[in-house]
Design a protein around this motif. Sequence first.
Motif, PDB file in Angstrom:
ATOM      1  N   VAL A  78       2.884   2.424   6.874  1.00 15.95           N
ATOM      2  CA  VAL A  78       2.010   1.396   7.453  1.00 15.95           C
ATOM      3  C   VAL A  78       2.525   0.002   7.106  1.00 15.95           C
ATOM      4  O   VAL A  78       2.620  -0.872   7.981  1.00 15.95           O
ATOM      5  N   VAL A  79       2.878  -0.201   5.838  1.00 15.88           N
ATOM      6  CA  VAL A  79       3.395  -1.515   5.422  1.00 15.88           C
ATOM      7  C   VAL A  79       4.712  -1.811   6.110  1.00 15.88           C
ATOM      8  O   VAL A  79       4.979  -2.954   6.510  1.00 15.88           O
ATOM      9  N   THR A  80       5.553  -0.797   6.296  1.00 11.73           N
ATOM     10  CA  THR A  80       6.851  -0.990   6.948  1.00 11.73           C
ATOM     11  C   THR A  80       6.680  -1.392   8.409  1.00 11.73           C
ATOM     12  O   THR A  80       7.380  -2.280   8.901  1.00 11.73           O
ATOM     13  N   VAL A  81       5.760  -0.726   9.097  1.00  6.09           N
ATOM     14  CA  VAL A  81       5.485  -1.105  10.496  1.00  6.09           C
ATOM     15  C   VAL A  81       5.010  -2.557  10.559  1.00  6.09           C
ATOM     16  O   VAL A  81       5.459  -3.343  11.402  1.00  6.09           O
ATOM     17  N   TYR A  82       4.114  -2.917   9.657  1.00  8.92           N
ATOM     18  CA  TYR A  82       3.620  -4.297   9.609  1.00  8.92           C
ATOM     19  C   TYR A  82       4.750  -5.269   9.294  1.00  8.92           C
ATOM     20  O   TYR A  82       4.863  -6.328   9.920  1.00  8.92           O
ATOM     21  N   ALA A  83       5.616  -4.901   8.345  1.00  9.95           N
ATOM     22  CA  ALA A  83       6.704  -5.789   7.927  1.00  9.95           C
ATOM     23  C   ALA A  83       7.638  -6.112   9.073  1.00  9.95           C
ATOM     24  O   ALA A  83       8.145  -7.238   9.191  1.00  9.95           O
ATOM     25  N   ARG A  92       7.783  -9.883   7.840  1.00 10.31           N
ATOM     26  CA  ARG A  92       6.692 -10.838   7.608  1.00 10.31           C
ATOM     27  C   ARG A  92       6.761 -11.373   6.174  1.00 10.31           C
ATOM     28  O   ARG A  92       7.029 -10.610   5.241  1.00 10.31           O
ATOM     29  N   PRO A  93       6.524 -12.661   5.990  1.00 11.79           N
ATOM     30  CA  PRO A  93       6.686 -13.267   4.658  1.00 11.79           C
ATOM     31  C   PRO A  93       5.734 -12.744   3.594  1.00 11.79           C
ATOM     32  O   PRO A  93       6.004 -12.886   2.399  1.00 11.79           O
ATOM     33  N   ASP A  94       4.599 -12.154   3.999  1.00 10.98           N
ATOM     34  CA  ASP A  94       3.674 -11.624   2.992  1.00 10.98           C
ATOM     35  C   ASP A  94       3.917 -10.142   2.688  1.00 10.98           C
ATOM     36  O   ASP A  94       3.174  -9.526   1.917  1.00 10.98           O
ATOM     37  N   THR A  95       4.985  -9.579   3.263  1.00 16.89           N
ATOM     38  CA  THR A  95       5.297  -8.165   3.059  1.00 16.89           C
ATOM     39  C   THR A  95       5.449  -7.782   1.583  1.00 16.89           C
ATOM     40  O   THR A  95       4.895  -6.759   1.149  1.00 16.89           O
ATOM     41  N   PRO A  96       6.195  -8.571   0.778  1.00 25.13           N
ATOM     42  CA  PRO A  96       6.340  -8.177  -0.631  1.00 25.13           C
ATOM     43  C   PRO A  96       5.006  -7.980  -1.350  1.00 25.13           C
ATOM     44  O   PRO A  96       4.867  -7.068  -2.173  1.00 25.13           O
ATOM     45  N   ALA A 100       3.712  -4.536  -2.841  1.00 26.29           N
ATOM     46  CA  ALA A 100       3.397  -4.479  -4.275  1.00 26.29           C
ATOM     47  C   ALA A 100       1.979  -3.960  -4.497  1.00 26.29           C
ATOM     48  O   ALA A 100       1.728  -3.168  -5.415  1.00 26.29           O
ATOM     49  N   ALA A 101       1.041  -4.398  -3.643  1.00 23.55           N
ATOM     50  CA  ALA A 101      -0.336  -3.911  -3.748  1.00 23.55           C
ATOM     51  C   ALA A 101      -0.401  -2.412  -3.498  1.00 23.55           C
ATOM     52  O   ALA A 101      -1.117  -1.670  -4.195  1.00 23.55           O
ATOM     53  N   LYS A 102       0.382  -1.952  -2.523  1.00 26.11           N
ATOM     54  CA  LYS A 102       0.437  -0.524  -2.224  1.00 26.11           C
ATOM     55  C   LYS A 102       1.009   0.255  -3.407  1.00 26.11           C
ATOM     56  O   LYS A 102       0.503   1.323  -3.769  1.00 26.11           O
ATOM     57  N   LEU A 180       7.711  -6.567  -6.406  1.00 26.26           N
ATOM     58  CA  LEU A 180       7.982  -7.992  -6.164  1.00 26.26           C
ATOM     59  C   LEU A 180       9.407  -8.351  -6.561  1.00 26.26           C
ATOM     60  O   LEU A 180      10.068  -9.159  -5.885  1.00 26.26           O
ATOM     61  N   HIS A 181       9.891  -7.758  -7.643  1.00 25.03           N
ATOM     62  CA  HIS A 181      11.252  -8.038  -8.112  1.00 25.03           C
ATOM     63  C   HIS A 181      12.288  -7.694  -7.048  1.00 25.03           C
ATOM     64  O   HIS A 181      13.260  -8.429  -6.850  1.00 25.03           O
ATOM     65  N   PHE A 182      12.089  -6.580  -6.349  1.00 23.83           N
ATOM     66  CA  PHE A 182      13.070  -6.154  -5.354  1.00 23.83           C
ATOM     67  C   PHE A 182      12.823  -6.740  -3.966  1.00 23.83           C
ATOM     68  O   PHE A 182      13.780  -6.937  -3.200  1.00 23.83           O
ATOM     69  N   LEU A 183      11.570  -7.027  -3.617  1.00 23.83           N
ATOM     70  CA  LEU A 183      11.265  -7.443  -2.252  1.00 23.83           C
ATOM     71  C   LEU A 183      11.262  -8.952  -2.030  1.00 23.83           C
ATOM     72  O   LEU A 183      11.582  -9.412  -0.924  1.00 23.83           O
ATOM     73  N   LEU A 184      10.896  -9.741  -3.016  1.00 29.34           N
ATOM     74  CA  LEU A 184      10.896 -11.188  -2.815  1.00 29.34           C
ATOM     75  C   LEU A 184      12.277 -11.730  -2.448  1.00 29.34           C
ATOM     76  O   LEU A 184      12.375 -12.614  -1.583  1.00 29.34           O
ATOM     77  N   PRO A 185      13.372 -11.228  -3.053  1.00 26.27           N
ATOM     78  CA  PRO A 185      14.706 -11.715  -2.638  1.00 26.27           C
ATOM     79  C   PRO A 185      15.055 -11.394  -1.195  1.00 26.27           C
ATOM     80  O   PRO A 185      15.919 -12.053  -0.607  1.00 26.27           O
ATOM     81  N   VAL A 186      14.400 -10.376  -0.605  1.00 21.28           N
ATOM     82  CA  VAL A 186      14.669 -10.034   0.800  1.00 21.28           C
ATOM     83  C   VAL A 186      14.357 -11.218   1.713  1.00 21.28           C
ATOM     84  O   VAL A 186      15.047 -11.460   2.715  1.00 21.28           O
ATOM     85  N   LEU A 187      13.320 -11.979   1.356  1.00 17.92           N
ATOM     86  CA  LEU A 187      12.921 -13.127   2.180  1.00 17.92           C
ATOM     87  C   LEU A 187      13.964 -14.237   2.183  1.00 17.92           C
ATOM     88  O   LEU A 187      13.948 -15.111   3.051  1.00 17.92           O
ATOM     89  N   GLN A 188      14.890 -14.209   1.227  1.00 14.38           N
ATOM     90  CA  GLN A 188      15.933 -15.224   1.153  1.00 14.38           C
ATOM     91  C   GLN A 188      17.130 -14.891   2.032  1.00 14.38           C
ATOM     92  O   GLN A 188      18.023 -15.720   2.223  1.00 14.38           O
ATOM     93  N   GLU A 189      17.162 -13.675   2.572  1.00 12.15           N
ATOM     94  CA  GLU A 189      18.241 -13.276   3.468  1.00 12.15           C
ATOM     95  C   GLU A 189      18.044 -13.927   4.848  1.00 12.15           C
ATOM     96  O   GLU A 189      16.956 -14.380   5.191  1.00 12.15           O
ATOM     97  N   GLN A 190      19.092 -13.941   5.624  1.00 10.03           N
ATOM     98  CA  GLN A 190      18.986 -14.426   7.005  1.00 10.03           C
ATOM     99  C   GLN A 190      18.030 -13.513   7.772  1.00 10.03           C
ATOM    100  O   GLN A 190      18.005 -12.294   7.532  1.00 10.03           O
ATOM    101  N   PRO A 191      17.227 -14.074   8.679  1.00 11.34           N
ATOM    102  CA  PRO A 191      16.213 -13.269   9.381  1.00 11.34           C
ATOM    103  C   PRO A 191      16.752 -11.976   9.971  1.00 11.34           C
ATOM    104  O   PRO A 191      16.103 -10.926   9.868  1.00 11.34           O
ATOM    105  N   ALA A 192      17.939 -12.027  10.575  1.00 11.73           N
ATOM    106  CA  ALA A 192      18.486 -10.837  11.228  1.00 11.73           C
ATOM    107  C   ALA A 192      18.872  -9.749  10.231  1.00 11.73           C
ATOM    108  O   ALA A 192      19.027  -8.582  10.607  1.00 11.73           O
TER     109      ALA A 192
END
Length: 244
Positions: A78-83, A92-96, A100-102, A180-192
């Motif tokens: 579910v989170v992956t589909v949303y992401a 989506r920027p709030d994905t991490p 993390a909540a999941k 959060l440690h693993f997913l927050l850096p994902v947002l720093q990658e290029q969108p594609a």
Amino acid sequence: MDQGTKSLLNVVLSVLAPVLVLDHCSTEGPGLLELGTTWAMVVALALPIGCGIWTFIDTRRVDPITLFGLLGTILTGVVTVYANTGDGGAIRPDTPWWYAAKEGLIPMLLCGAVLVTARRRDSMLRLFVYSDAIFDIPAIEKAVEEKSLQPAYAAVLWRASVMMALTLLASAAANFCLALHFLLPVLQEQPAKQALAYNYAVSSMTWWGYLVIGVPLLGTLVGVIRFLLGRLSKLTGLESVTNR
């Protein structure tokens, strides 16, 4: 198939295989194993779900641990589909934070289940550690009944349940921080590139989660078993409370 082989197969299909799929099949191309980010995630999630269904068909019962594991897998989907509904291929920027909540939710639910069922004969404590495979429960309860030690016996089991619940609570916090440690850096990658980085991050979380969280959790559960061995032996006066 013996129980040991089934347990090993369960670990392979639920943990190792999804990690390998996300690590090596997330790139998109003409190759048979180049599935792309979406299909790699679908296959990685289908493996533990299929394993859970197979376990249910084989045993004809719903194991609580398997049930919570399936819930976690479904929530990951579910989170992956949303992401992947972000703009320009970005997640989506709030994905991490959702992920993390999941990650923290499942141990929290287990923690609650341990406390809610603590005074029942089919408690989560009996499922995890206080089982017939380790303890000679009939002999223990016979000694407790003969000496009218029911309140003291219940107090020992309650304390062990609280210890296990606190362990799961700590696991929930650790899962949240690791995500959060693993997913927050994902947002720093290029969108594609974020969808691919997301798959790699989920793979890394699965692997490191078992090392950073799973090993200490197992060690703590061994501590709970040692606590029960000592207290029940002292309480009942039995020379051995193990099922040997």
